[in-house]
Design a protein around this motif. Structure first.
Motif, short mmCIF file in Angstrom:
data_model
loop_
_atom_site.label_atom_id
_atom_site.label_comp_id
_atom_site.label_asym_id
_atom_site.label_seq_id
_atom_site.Cartn_x
_atom_site.Cartn_y
_atom_site.Cartn_z
N VAL A 163 0.95 2.70 -0.36
CA VAL A 163 1.05 1.12 0.12
C VAL A 163 0.47 -0.33 -0.65
N GLN A 164 -0.71 0.38 -1.87
CA GLN A 164 -1.00 -1.31 -2.89
C GLN A 164 -0.45 -1.36 -4.22
N HIS A 165 0.07 -0.39 -4.61
CA HIS A 165 0.88 -0.56 -6.20
C HIS A 165 2.24 -0.93 -5.61
N PRO A 166 2.46 -0.34 -4.50
CA PRO A 166 4.17 -0.75 -4.62
C PRO A 166 4.08 -2.21 -4.38
N ALA A 167 3.58 -2.88 -3.58
CA ALA A 167 3.16 -3.76 -2.56
C ALA A 167 2.89 -5.36 -4.36
N LEU A 211 -0.34 -17.24 -7.91
CA LEU A 211 -0.88 -18.10 -7.29
C LEU A 211 -1.31 -17.78 -6.00
N SER A 212 -0.57 -17.64 -5.56
CA SER A 212 -0.82 -16.87 -3.52
C SER A 212 -0.19 -15.34 -3.36
N ASP A 213 1.24 -15.43 -3.43
CA ASP A 213 1.05 -13.85 -3.19
C ASP A 213 0.39 -12.65 -3.91
N VAL A 214 1.18 -13.17 -5.25
CA VAL A 214 0.69 -11.30 -6.58
C VAL A 214 -1.19 -11.54 -6.21
N GLN A 257 -3.02 -8.25 -5.83
CA GLN A 257 -3.78 -7.85 -6.16
C GLN A 257 -4.74 -7.59 -6.09
N LYS A 258 -5.35 -8.39 -5.30
CA LYS A 258 -6.70 -7.68 -4.74
C LYS A 258 -7.18 -7.05 -3.99
N ALA A 259 -6.01 -6.27 -3.30
CA ALA A 259 -6.04 -5.27 -2.31
C ALA A 259 -5.75 -4.45 -2.94
N TYR A 260 -4.97 -4.84 -3.85
CA TYR A 260 -5.02 -3.38 -5.05
C TYR A 260 -6.20 -3.00 -5.79
N LEU A 261 -6.74 -4.02 -5.96
CA LEU A 261 -8.23 -3.72 -6.89
C LEU A 261 -9.07 -3.39 -6.11
N GLY A 262 -9.15 -3.82 -4.72
CA GLY A 262 -9.83 -3.26 -3.09
C GLY A 262 -10.21 -1.83 -3.32
N ALA A 263 -8.66 -1.50 -3.33
CA ALA A 263 -8.19 0.55 -3.22
C ALA A 263 -8.17 1.24 -4.21
N LEU A 264 -8.68 0.72 -5.35
CA LEU A 264 -8.58 0.75 -6.45
C LEU A 264 -10.40 0.80 -6.54
N ASP A 265 -10.91 0.51 -6.39
CA ASP A 265 -12.77 0.40 -5.91
C ASP A 265 -13.25 1.69 -5.00
N ARG A 266 -12.84 1.20 -3.74
CA ARG A 266 -12.79 2.70 -2.54
C ARG A 266 -13.04 4.70 -3.77
N LEU A 267 -11.42 4.12 -4.88
CA LEU A 267 -11.12 5.13 -4.56
C LEU A 267 -12.58 5.86 -6.01
N ILE A 268 -13.01 5.03 -6.41
CA ILE A 268 -13.88 5.50 -7.65
C ILE A 268 -14.58 5.28 -7.02
N GLU A 269 -15.06 4.84 -6.18
CA GLU A 269 -16.27 4.86 -4.95
C GLU A 269 -16.99 6.84 -5.09
N HIS A 270 -15.82 6.36 -3.57
CA HIS A 270 -15.95 7.63 -3.43
C HIS A 270 -15.93 9.05 -4.57
N GLU A 271 -14.89 9.37 -5.81
CA GLU A 271 -14.85 10.07 -6.09
C GLU A 271 -16.27 10.13 -6.99
N GLN A 272 -17.51 9.27 -7.43
CA GLN A 272 -18.11 8.89 -7.88
C GLN A 272 -20.01 8.96 -7.10
N ARG A 273 -19.34 8.88 -5.67
CA ARG A 273 -19.99 10.07 -4.65
C ARG A 273 -19.83 11.52 -4.67
N LEU A 274 -18.53 12.22 -5.11
CA LEU A 274 -18.38 13.40 -5.10
C LEU A 274 -19.28 13.85 -6.59
N MET A 275 -18.79 13.08 -7.55
CA MET A 275 -20.36 13.22 -8.62
C MET A 275 -21.19 13.64 -8.35
N LYS A 276 -21.77 12.41 -7.67
CA LYS A 276 -22.99 12.91 -7.77
C LYS A 276 -23.73 13.85 -6.70
#
Length: 207
Positions: free
Chosen positions: A59-63, A88-91, A95-114
């Motif tokens: 979803v996020q990366h292709p957009a 300065l606008s659409d990109v 990018q913000k939405a893409y990085l947000g999705a990446l952060d959510r995945l990282i946080e999820h995997e870190q919780r599993l590791m704990k």
């Protein structure tokens, strides 16, 4: 983000060769990202993790990539002002939405590791207790067998003490040898589990 820097540089530079060089960097970066996504997908096992990865990768990366391509195409044909406006606008929004999705995945995997780490620590504690109990049982049985054996030998074949030797001290040497055997056994057990040869974590096994 290498691709984001290259996209910015495409707008800033005016030389066609320099722009092409930045395009080549973006192409290599995207190819590398495809490899990373394939490796990452293979490691994700939970349904929640798969859903987060789908949001990131499908979803996020292709957009985000589509918005970047639009800026790139405009810049390459000289429509730099339009490219800068979209950057300065659409990109930026994509990018913000893409990085947000990446952060959510990282946080999820870190919780599993704990959680996994906590389970391993619990299993280690349980194993230590079991080993302690088994050691105590083995020491008790060994002591009983030694006492019975000494008593039987004393009745069947009484012997005088050898000059310079004392039966009580010789018996203590046997207990010390058995303790060394248990000490090394605990170290070997830990080595098989961790691959590290080190002293036991519990002080009891180091006495």
């Amino acid at each position: 983000n290498t691709n984001a820097r290259s996209l910015r540089n495409i707008i800033l530079v005016s030389n066609d060769d320099a722009r092409q060089a930045e395009l080549d960097v973006m192409t290599k970066g995207r190819n590398r990202l495809i490899e990373i996504y394939a490796q990452l997908e293979a490691t994700i096992a939970t349904p929640d993790g798969k859903a987060l990865f789908h949001d990131l990768h499908v979803v996020q990366h292709p957009a985000y990539a589509k918005a970047m391509d639009e800026v790139k195409q405009l810049a390459m044909v000289g429509r730099v002002d339009e490219a800068r406006s979209i950057l300065l606008s659409d990109v930026r929004d994509k990018q913000k939405a893409y990085l947000g999705a990446l952060d959510r995945l990282i946080e999820h995997e870190q919780r599993l590791m704990k959680v996994s780490t906590a389970k391993v620590e619990d299993e280690t504690r349980i194993t230590s207790v079991v080993m302690l109990v088994l050691t105590a049982i083995a020491a008790g049985v060994g002591g009983l067998m030694a006492w019975l054996t000494i008593g039987l030998i004393a009745r069947l074949a009484p012997q005088s003490e050898t000059p310079g030797h004392f039966a009580t001290i010789d018996g203590l040497r046997g207990h010390l040898a058995f303790a060394v055997f248990l000490h090394h056994g605990v170290i070997w057990h830990a080595y098989l589990r961790t691959g590290v040869w080190t002293a036991p974590a519990l002080p009891f096994y180091n006495q």
